[in-house]
Design an enzyme around this catalytic site. Sequence first.
Site, PDB file in Angstrom:
ATOM      1  N   ASN A   1     -16.041  -2.090   3.326  1.00  0.00           N
ATOM      2  CA  ASN A   1     -15.937  -3.376   4.016  1.00  0.00           C
ATOM      3  C   ASN A   1     -17.172  -3.685   4.865  1.00  0.00           C
ATOM      4  OD1 ASN A   1     -13.567  -4.179   2.840  1.00  0.00           O
ATOM      5  ND2 ASN A   1     -12.306  -3.088   4.327  1.00  0.00           N
TER       6      ASN A   1
ATOM      7  N   GLU B   1      -1.241  -3.255  10.239  1.00  0.00           N
ATOM      8  CA  GLU B   1      -2.573  -3.043  10.808  1.00  0.00           C
ATOM      9  C   GLU B   1      -2.631  -3.449  12.282  1.00  0.00           C
ATOM     10  OE1 GLU B   1      -4.279  -0.834   8.734  1.00  0.00           O
ATOM     11  OE2 GLU B   1      -6.070  -1.964   9.253  1.00  0.00           O
TER      12      GLU B   1
ATOM     13  N   GLU C   1     -11.504   6.116   0.583  1.00  0.00           N
ATOM     14  CA  GLU C   1     -12.453   6.505   1.629  1.00  0.00           C
ATOM     15  C   GLU C   1     -11.782   7.579   2.493  1.00  0.00           C
ATOM     16  OE1 GLU C   1     -15.198   2.653   2.615  1.00  0.00           O
ATOM     17  OE2 GLU C   1     -13.103   2.462   3.189  1.00  0.00           O
TER      18      GLU C   1
ATOM     19  N   ASP D   1      10.510   3.672   5.549  1.00  0.00           N
ATOM     20  CA  ASP D   1      10.192   2.440   6.277  1.00  0.00           C
ATOM     21  C   ASP D   1      11.322   2.222   7.271  1.00  0.00           C
ATOM     22  OD1 ASP D   1       9.106  -0.068   7.110  1.00  0.00           O
ATOM     23  OD2 ASP D   1       8.084  -0.194   5.189  1.00  0.00           O
TER      24      ASP D   1
ATOM     25  N   SER E   1      -7.260   0.085   7.116  1.00  0.00           N
ATOM     26  CA  SER E   1      -8.501  -0.386   6.492  1.00  0.00           C
ATOM     27  C   SER E   1      -9.475  -0.908   7.534  1.00  0.00           C
ATOM     28  CB  SER E   1      -8.178  -1.507   5.497  1.00  0.00           C
ATOM     29  OG  SER E   1      -7.519  -2.554   6.176  1.00  0.00           O
TER      30      SER E   1
ATOM     31  N   LYS F   1       0.547   1.560  15.078  1.00  0.00           N
ATOM     32  CA  LYS F   1       0.117   2.812  14.449  1.00  0.00           C
ATOM     33  C   LYS F   1       0.151   3.950  15.469  1.00  0.00           C
ATOM     34  CE  LYS F   1      -2.702   0.957  10.680  1.00  0.00           C
ATOM     35  NZ  LYS F   1      -1.830   1.119   9.526  1.00  0.00           N
TER      36      LYS F   1
ATOM     37  N   HIS G   1      -8.281   5.920   3.171  1.00  0.00           N
ATOM     38  CA  HIS G   1      -8.190   4.479   2.909  1.00  0.00           C
ATOM     39  C   HIS G   1      -8.154   4.224   1.410  1.00  0.00           C
ATOM     40  CE1 HIS G   1     -10.211   0.278   2.922  1.00  0.00           C
ATOM     41  NE2 HIS G   1      -8.900   0.177   2.886  1.00  0.00           N
TER      42      HIS G   1
ATOM     43  N   MET H   1       0.830  -1.197   0.000  1.00  0.00           N
ATOM     44  CA  MET H   1       0.000   0.000   0.000  1.00  0.00           C
ATOM     45  C   MET H   1       0.868   1.252   0.000  1.00  0.00           C
ATOM     46  SD  MET H   1      -2.953  -1.090  -0.304  1.00  0.00           S
ATOM     47  CE  MET H   1      -3.823   0.470  -0.219  1.00  0.00           C
TER      48      MET H   1
ATOM     49  N   ASN I   1      -6.360  -1.589  -2.778  1.00  0.00           N
ATOM     50  CA  ASN I   1      -5.197  -2.299  -3.308  1.00  0.00           C
ATOM     51  C   ASN I   1      -5.455  -2.823  -4.725  1.00  0.00           C
ATOM     52  OD1 ASN I   1      -2.786  -3.634  -3.439  1.00  0.00           O
ATOM     53  ND2 ASN I   1      -3.402  -5.327  -2.102  1.00  0.00           N
TER      54      ASN I   1
END
Length: 654
Positions: free
Chosen positions: A196, A97, A157, A38, A124, A102, A145, A19, A148
């Site tokens: 979702n 996730e 979103e 990263d 997500s 986070k 959001h 992502m 993928n």
Amino acid sequence: MRAEQPEIATVAVLGAGTMGHGIAEVTAIAGYDVVLRDIEADIVEDGYDEIEWSLEKLAEKGRLDEDPDDVAARVATTTDLEAAVSDADLVIEAGPEQLSVKQDIFESVDAAAPEDALLATNSSSLSITEIAAATERPDSVLGLHFFNPPVKMDLVEVIYGKATTDETAQRGYEFVESLGKTPIYVRKDVRGFVVNSVLGPFMSEPAWMVSAGEATIRQADAAMVHERGYPMGPFELGDLTGIDIGYHVRTEAGRPVPPIMAEKVENENLGRKTGKGYYDYDDGGGPEYVPEDAKGFDHLRVEAVMANEAAKLVGDDVATAEAIDTGMRLGAGFPEGTCRRADDIGLDNILEKLRKLRDEHGDDRYEPAEYLVDLVAAGHTGTEAGQGFHEYDNGDGPGDYHTINWELDDDGLLEVELDRPSRMNAISETLADEVVDLLSSVDEDDVRAVVFEGAGERAFSAGADISGFADRDPAQTSEPTKVFTTVAEYPRPTLARIDGYCLGAGLELALACDLRLATTNSEFGFPEITLGLLPGGGGTQRAIRMLTDARAKELVFRGEHISAERAADWGLINRAVDADEFDDVVEEFVSDLVSGPPIALRKAKRVMNEGADESLDAGLEMESQAFALLLTTDDVAEGTAAFAADREPEFEGK
Ligand SMILES: C/C=C/C(=O)SCCNC(=O)CCNC(=O)[C@H](O)C(C)(C)COP(=O)(O)OP(=O)(O)OC[C@H]1O[C@@H](n2cnc3c(N)ncnc32)[C@H](O)[C@@H]1OP(=O)(O)O
């Protein structure tokens, strides 16, 4: 609220996985400077390599306006979080996730990012509010959001946390638009957001049915794909995304798990990634269902629960029906939005189904949403009633369309945009019906010319919507040629503005127009023969009348694409024009059409179209009658007076 917010120029993307590097790539393509970060150098470098590879691919396909090296040069890489965010106007976190991870990232970002930076997470599934709580500025935190892979998927979103201000959300929304993507607002931080949330029952309801022995896996997948037009069956999708993902989402939300799902997770048959899931990928051939498997599946049950979920979202002010439908089309590839489909089914039928299921199964998940009950009580039962989740045409004029956009300007130019870019503007029955409805209901006197074009950058239209084609009952398919006939017979000049693929029914729509202009990037063809079909929207007949016999048959029999240059050379289109001159050439044509004499144009169109199928004598007779009639019009007086006075005529169509 803070005073002036800076323009976004520099974007930090934290996380260089699938992502993260995808988001960095689309952001760089849109012209922003990007810092990709990263925790380890080789992860960042791998992400950067992926970006370079993907940019090359886009360039090879002609989908990049710039040299790929120039785009890649806008992406810097680092492992230093502070350095990554210290100059950023927008930070997009795309890490693992896990809430604690986070939150740690956001705490560090909060300490190092400029005070007026926008802080976004690409989560997500986690709560934006809880992530934002790790900062001292939860009002500037929002969810963005992406889906993928970000390079391919149009939808983003834009999610509010509890403290997110409208200004923050709006800046996020505008940023997404600047990427050329489609944002939808998710105004409350609900689990699963919009896409979702609605996808949940698409997968879980069939799983409950299979668990109870009320359906089989193949039956459910075959029905949802071949009868209802979804791009993938629910079990096939579960295998693709990982059965454990759906399982964890449900358990974390404290919701019951369908036994078949639990059993697969317990046995570590998680789908494609483990070689076995609902289908066997190691020893079997994966999803192998055929249209005949669908027989007897209760798809209304699945679609009713999905519609109920959508009603909860609208009723709770999480999202509008419009946003939900856009989300499901672009984010999940649904053939049409869930609300729109529910309106077509009839909200009264859906409510009745839910009540019946609740009575039979005694399960909470069938409890009808208050919003749905209220709509039905108000008589807003869907398309037939003229109002449901959406408002529909009441016969007085153009309606509220979902697959086309249109605009009629003061000069009388009616622009019609086929708006299904994620499906290459494929012509669904809804789209065809909407074009017919628009042309039949817009006040003809206000229109002087019509231009058709495709949304997005890839296609005018790649043909009829193939989803569910194999199983379509010819008797129930609305008359396939109606839209093409309506366009061909529209009593104003029509022009197809083609940039990209123009195939199958898309080409038939273009051929139904009077004029066709295309960029040199465009491709034309009738691939129907490769599907075991023939061009059934007037393509065989219009092509054979327009081209030489040999060329028309080459197009139809071989199913190959031809270039815009060849199409122009063959006389299939009026001009093939370089992309940078295209707008100007279209404008020149359009300006002649909208300022031309409306009655003479209408008559000329008619005698040319109708006369072409008659003998020369009959055609000449039609022409001379039209000519005589035009001599009686004010327009001819204006035309000759303007010629004598050496000025531009102003035709009024009288
Ligand atoms: C009477 C009239 C009958 C007909 O018109 S029959 C239809 C005739 N048309 C065709 O056969 C063309 C089908 N499409 C294609 O061959 C390819 O596409 C293109 C060459 C146009 C582009 O290929 P690429 O660049 O690889 O894109 P992609 O991934 O194939 O397409 C992007 C998304 O668009 C969907 N899509 C494309 N064409 C259609 C269509 N005609 N009906 C429904 N969906 C279509 C795909 O499935 C995919 O969707 P996802 O991203 O979900 O995989």
